[in-house]
Design an enzyme around this catalytic site. Structure first.
Site, PDB file in Angstrom:
ATOM      1  N   GLU A 129       0.819  -1.221   0.000  1.00 33.84           N
ATOM      2  CA  GLU A 129       0.000   0.000   0.000  1.00 33.84           C
ATOM      3  C   GLU A 129       0.854   1.273   0.000  1.00 33.84           C
ATOM      4  O   GLU A 129       0.546   2.254  -0.694  1.00 33.84           O
ATOM      5  CB  GLU A 129      -0.920  -0.005   1.238  1.00 33.84           C
ATOM      6  CG  GLU A 129      -1.824   1.195   1.343  1.00 33.84           C
ATOM      7  CD  GLU A 129      -2.879   1.252   0.236  1.00 33.84           C
ATOM      8  OE1 GLU A 129      -3.769   0.401   0.236  1.00 33.84           O
ATOM      9  OE2 GLU A 129      -2.793   2.139  -0.627  1.00 33.84           O
ATOM     10  N   GLU A 190      15.254  15.644  -3.180  1.00 29.13           N
ATOM     11  CA  GLU A 190      16.513  15.012  -2.799  1.00 29.13           C
ATOM     12  C   GLU A 190      17.680  15.678  -3.523  1.00 29.13           C
ATOM     13  O   GLU A 190      17.485  16.374  -4.522  1.00 29.13           O
ATOM     14  CB  GLU A 190      16.446  13.534  -3.162  1.00 29.13           C
ATOM     15  CG  GLU A 190      15.369  12.852  -2.352  1.00 29.13           C
ATOM     16  CD  GLU A 190      15.421  11.353  -2.452  1.00 29.13           C
ATOM     17  OE1 GLU A 190      16.502  10.814  -2.700  1.00 29.13           O
ATOM     18  OE2 GLU A 190      14.366  10.743  -2.279  1.00 29.13           O
ATOM     19  N   ASP A 201       9.757   8.255 -10.776  1.00 34.53           N
ATOM     20  CA  ASP A 201       9.039   7.843  -9.564  1.00 34.53           C
ATOM     21  C   ASP A 201       7.526   7.725  -9.866  1.00 34.53           C
ATOM     22  O   ASP A 201       6.882   6.746  -9.486  1.00 34.53           O
ATOM     23  CB  ASP A 201       9.295   8.873  -8.458  1.00 34.53           C
ATOM     24  CG  ASP A 201       8.537   8.576  -7.188  1.00 34.53           C
ATOM     25  OD1 ASP A 201       8.948   7.664  -6.455  1.00 34.53           O
ATOM     26  OD2 ASP A 201       7.509   9.239  -6.932  1.00 34.53           O
ATOM     27  N   LYS A 205       4.919   4.332  -9.870  1.00 33.41           N
ATOM     28  CA  LYS A 205       3.620   4.266  -9.178  1.00 33.41           C
ATOM     29  C   LYS A 205       2.489   4.014 -10.170  1.00 33.41           C
ATOM     30  O   LYS A 205       1.554   3.255  -9.883  1.00 33.41           O
ATOM     31  CB  LYS A 205       3.389   5.562  -8.394  1.00 33.41           C
ATOM     32  CG  LYS A 205       4.396   5.747  -7.243  1.00 33.41           C
ATOM     33  CD  LYS A 205       4.358   7.170  -6.711  1.00 33.41           C
ATOM     34  CE  LYS A 205       5.339   7.375  -5.565  1.00 33.41           C
ATOM     35  NZ  LYS A 205       5.566   8.787  -5.262  1.00 33.41           N
ATOM     36  N   GLY A 302       6.335  11.139   3.578  1.00 35.10           N
ATOM     37  CA  GLY A 302       6.557  11.549   4.971  1.00 35.10           C
ATOM     38  C   GLY A 302       6.625  10.327   5.869  1.00 35.10           C
ATOM     39  O   GLY A 302       6.072   9.275   5.563  1.00 35.10           O
TER      40      GLY A 302
HETATM   41  P1  NAP Z   1      15.789   6.266   3.836  1.00 35.65           P
HETATM   42  O1  NAP Z   1      15.394   7.288   4.825  1.00 35.65           O
HETATM   43  O2  NAP Z   1      16.932   6.547   2.945  1.00 35.65           O
HETATM   44  O3  NAP Z   1      16.043   4.892   4.619  1.00 35.65           O
HETATM   45  C1  NAP Z   1      16.647   3.787   4.034  1.00 35.65           C
HETATM   46  C2  NAP Z   1      17.067   2.842   5.110  1.00 35.65           C
HETATM   47  O4  NAP Z   1      17.656   1.686   4.527  1.00 35.65           O
HETATM   48  C3  NAP Z   1      18.138   3.428   6.060  1.00 35.65           C
HETATM   49  O5  NAP Z   1      17.862   3.063   7.381  1.00 35.65           O
HETATM   50  C4  NAP Z   1      19.440   2.786   5.577  1.00 35.65           C
HETATM   51  O6  NAP Z   1      20.389   2.609   6.615  1.00 35.65           O
HETATM   52  C5  NAP Z   1      18.916   1.431   5.135  1.00 35.65           C
HETATM   53  N1  NAP Z   1      19.785   0.810   4.132  1.00 35.65           N
HETATM   54  C6  NAP Z   1      20.137   1.308   2.935  1.00 35.65           C
HETATM   55  N2  NAP Z   1      20.956   0.453   2.293  1.00 35.65           N
HETATM   56  C7  NAP Z   1      21.147  -0.591   3.124  1.00 35.65           C
HETATM   57  C8  NAP Z   1      21.895  -1.789   3.054  1.00 35.65           C
HETATM   58  N3  NAP Z   1      22.638  -2.090   1.977  1.00 35.65           N
HETATM   59  N4  NAP Z   1      21.834  -2.643   4.092  1.00 35.65           N
HETATM   60  C9  NAP Z   1      21.094  -2.351   5.197  1.00 35.65           C
HETATM   61  N5  NAP Z   1      20.350  -1.227   5.320  1.00 35.65           N
HETATM   62  C10 NAP Z   1      20.385  -0.381   4.292  1.00 35.65           C
HETATM   63  O7  NAP Z   1      14.556   5.905   2.868  1.00 35.65           O
HETATM   64  P2  NAP Z   1      13.014   6.150   3.144  1.00 35.65           P
HETATM   65  O8  NAP Z   1      12.668   7.531   2.727  1.00 35.65           O
HETATM   66  O9  NAP Z   1      12.644   5.673   4.497  1.00 35.65           O
HETATM   67  O10 NAP Z   1      12.371   5.195   2.012  1.00 35.65           O
HETATM   68  C11 NAP Z   1      12.339   3.798   2.163  1.00 35.65           C
HETATM   69  C12 NAP Z   1      11.464   3.191   1.065  1.00 35.65           C
HETATM   70  O11 NAP Z   1      10.154   3.712   1.151  1.00 35.65           O
HETATM   71  C13 NAP Z   1      11.939   3.522  -0.357  1.00 35.65           C
HETATM   72  O12 NAP Z   1      11.664   2.440  -1.202  1.00 35.65           O
HETATM   73  C14 NAP Z   1      11.070   4.716  -0.739  1.00 35.65           C
HETATM   74  O13 NAP Z   1      10.886   4.839  -2.134  1.00 35.65           O
HETATM   75  C15 NAP Z   1       9.775   4.333  -0.067  1.00 35.65           C
HETATM   76  N6  NAP Z   1       8.905   5.447   0.248  1.00 35.65           N
HETATM   77  C16 NAP Z   1       9.390   6.528   0.932  1.00 35.65           C
HETATM   78  C17 NAP Z   1       8.524   7.555   1.270  1.00 35.65           C
HETATM   79  C18 NAP Z   1       9.021   8.746   2.043  1.00 35.65           C
HETATM   80  O14 NAP Z   1       8.222   9.634   2.327  1.00 35.65           O
HETATM   81  N7  NAP Z   1      10.271   8.815   2.427  1.00 35.65           N
HETATM   82  C19 NAP Z   1       7.180   7.489   0.895  1.00 35.65           C
HETATM   83  C20 NAP Z   1       6.707   6.358   0.212  1.00 35.65           C
HETATM   84  C21 NAP Z   1       7.584   5.342  -0.103  1.00 35.65           C
HETATM   85  P3  NAP Z   1      21.050   3.876   7.374  1.00 35.65           P
HETATM   86  O15 NAP Z   1      19.929   4.499   8.148  1.00 35.65           O
HETATM   87  O16 NAP Z   1      22.085   3.311   8.228  1.00 35.65           O
HETATM   88  O17 NAP Z   1      21.553   4.776   6.287  1.00 35.65           O
HETATM   89  N1  HSE Z   2       9.806  11.099  -3.828  1.00 37.85           N
HETATM   90  C1  HSE Z   2       8.434  10.736  -3.628  1.00 37.85           C
HETATM   91  C2  HSE Z   2       7.536  11.956  -3.837  1.00 37.85           C
HETATM   92  C3  HSE Z   2       8.272  10.169  -2.221  1.00 37.85           C
HETATM   93  O1  HSE Z   2       8.041  13.080  -3.912  1.00 37.85           O
HETATM   94  O2  HSE Z   2       6.330  11.792  -3.969  1.00 37.85           O
HETATM   95  C4  HSE Z   2       7.040   9.361  -2.042  1.00 37.85           C
HETATM   96  O3  HSE Z   2       6.972   8.252  -2.866  1.00 37.85           O
END
Ligand code: NAP
Ligand code: HSE
Length: 436
Positions: A129, A190, A201, A205, A302
């Site tokens: 989801e 970013e 991206d 989706k 978020g």
């Molecule tokens: P993030 O803040 O960059 O977190 C990534 C995590 O993965 C970090 O804890 C990192 O470790 C860990 N990691 C990365 N490479 C690794 C490896 N080789 N081995 C072990 N751990 C590893 O990313 P995020 O924003 O939470 O996003 C995570 C996922 O959710 C992505 O697929 C993104 O597209 C999706 N997503 C994100 C959002 C959003 O709002 N951010 C929304 C929807 C979907 P460290 O902490 O030690 O660096």
């Molecule tokens: N980079 C994405 C956005 C994060 O800006 O919508 C959520 O998938």
């Protein structure tokens, strides 16, 4: 009942949000799921980093495979991002009989077909989801809430960063480059914004949304993708003068000859609800034959908004632990042996209206040449306006809105228009959608 133990792969923005929501709402969650859900182990890259996870009692490891192979873990929550390592970990966890929750749209869009097939064979669930529109439960809405409908089309603002940039270009009267820098400073974009501003991206989706809407396999490589980097403030003003806003949309449409799958900037009449979705918010319109048009709006990203979807998936998984796949909602909404092979249309075959902006010499016969070329391609003009003649160069901006036509005809017309000696610079072309 025995608690369910969760292993996280990734403890960044979404991972920490997930742990916090699981802890803060533990009682509500167990009342809903019928069992306690306990985050137990998390893999991260840097094990020395301080994490905002309150008093969670987590084993921290640098080895994601330790999570996938952990004998006490029932569900793996993949919040690491990326495609290749994430795919290896998930495939291993599935082989080990573990259920999966992932927010990783790139992974699902690119490797989803193999992942779901492996999950089916191993009788485990893969829930995703949070992969589309963060906190908006749009996967559940389409897959379950709209299950009675033949879905005709959907259109979404599914990238918050892009929407923030477009909204800021309008409010700050600025061009793309200036606003991108500001979005990066504010932490909305970013350091490498390519996936967001080039539409990749959103294409990930859209691949997922189209699959669950039409019952087709995931086909990321067939999505036509155009970003927002070529837009400037003049386009926003010109669109506004004509009664439109420019939004970066993901569109999936069923037609008699196939499915249109496209991500691009789009002019939308200002009075449409979706034209008024601003800042980092997301919204998805879905048109079903029975329900008509409905729209799903909310935060698309978020920490806790995305965790809201991750935890909802966890609760769903826990509720259906003891069922087999024949008694579960299929991953892609339709039974896996009933997916359709309806073709995805090349962009030249899509049909829509167009906005054209050309810089042309302000002299007799120029507009006659332009309208003749469009007419020869069978393209009808809805509106035409000549504005801003530069007194030095005698060049004017000519804005044209066409009626609906096939993209191939528009491409031919653009080829000829761009060759007119009186037209300077490349003509700007933006697609127009009405949603009526
Ligand atoms: P993030 O803040 O960059 O977190 C990534 C995590 O993965 C970090 O804890 C990192 O470790 C860990 N990691 C990365 N490479 C690794 C490896 N080789 N081995 C072990 N751990 C590893 O990313 P995020 O924003 O939470 O996003 C995570 C996922 O959710 C992505 O697929 C993104 O597209 C999706 N997503 C994100 C959002 C959003 O709002 N951010 C929304 C929807 C979907 P460290 O902490 O030690 O660096
Ligand atoms: N980079 C994405 C956005 C994060 O800006 O919508 C959520 O998938």
């Amino acid at each position: 009942m025995k608690p369910v133990r969760v292993g996280l792969v990734g403890l960044g923005t979404v991972g920490t949000g997930t742990v916090k929501v699981l802890l803060r709402n533990a009682d509500e969650i167990s009342r809903r799921a019928g069992r306690q859900i306990i985050p137990t182990i998390a893999a991260v890259k840097d094990t020395s980093k301080k994490r905002d996870i309150g008093n969670a009692d987590l084993i921290i490891t640098a080895d994601p495979m330790e999570v996938a192979n952990h004998p006490d873990i029932d569900v793996i929550v993949e919040l690491m991002g990326g495609t290749e390592l994430a795919n290896q970990i998930i495939m291993k966890a599935i082989e080990n009989g573990k259920h999966i929750v992932s927010a990783n749209k790139a992974l699902i869009a690119i490797h989803g077909n193999e992942i779901f097939s492996a999950a089916h064979s191993n009788n485990v669930i893969v829930a995703f989801e949070a992969a589309v529109a963060g906190g908006i439960p749009v996967i559940k809405a389409i897959r379950e809430g709209l299950a009675a409908n033949r879905i005709e089309w959907l259109a979404g603002i599914i990238n918050g960063t892009g929407n923030f940039i477009l909204t800021s270009m309008e409010s700050l009267q600025s061009n793309f480059g200036d606003v991108l820098t500001q979005a990066q400073e504010l932490g909305y974009a970013e350091a490498d914004p390519t996936f967001d501003v080039e539409g990749i991206d959103a294409a990930h989706k859209l691949t997922i949304l189209a699959s669950i809407a039409f019952g087709i396999p995931l086909q990321f490589d067939k999505v036509y993708t155009e970003g927002i980097t070529q837009l400037n403030y003049d386009d926003i003003v010109n669109a506004d003068d004509l009664g439109y806003r420019i939004k970066h949309l993901g569109l999936a449409k069923r037609t008699t000859s196939g499915i249109e799958l496209r991500v691009h900037p789009t002019l939308i009449p200002k009075q449409r609800l979706i034209a008024n979705v601003n800042g980092v918010m997301n919204a998805i319109m879905v048109h079903g034959d029975a329900v008509g048009s409905s729209m799903y709006y909310g935060p698309g990203a978020g920490s806790e908004p995305t965790a809201s979807s991750v935890v909802a998936d966890l609760i769903d998984v826990v509720r259906t632990f003891t069922t087999d796949h024949e008694n579960r909602v299929p991953h892609l909404a339709f039974q896996p042996d009933r997916l359709s092979d309806i073709p995805i249309l090349p962009i030249s075959e899509i049909q829509c209206a167009y906005y054209l902006n050309m810089k042309a010499a302000n002299k007799p016969g120029v507009l006659a040449d332009v309208t003749r070329i469009l007419g020869d391609q069978g393209i009808s003009i809805e509106a035409i306006e000549q504005k801003r003649t530069d007194t030095d160069t005698q060049l004017a901006d000519v804005i044209i809105l066409t009626n609906k036509t096939k993209e191939a005809f528009m491409l031919d017309a653009l080829d000829q228009l761009n060759q007119l000696p009186s037209v300077v610079d490349q003509i700007k072309r933006i697609r127009v959608e009405y949603f009526n």
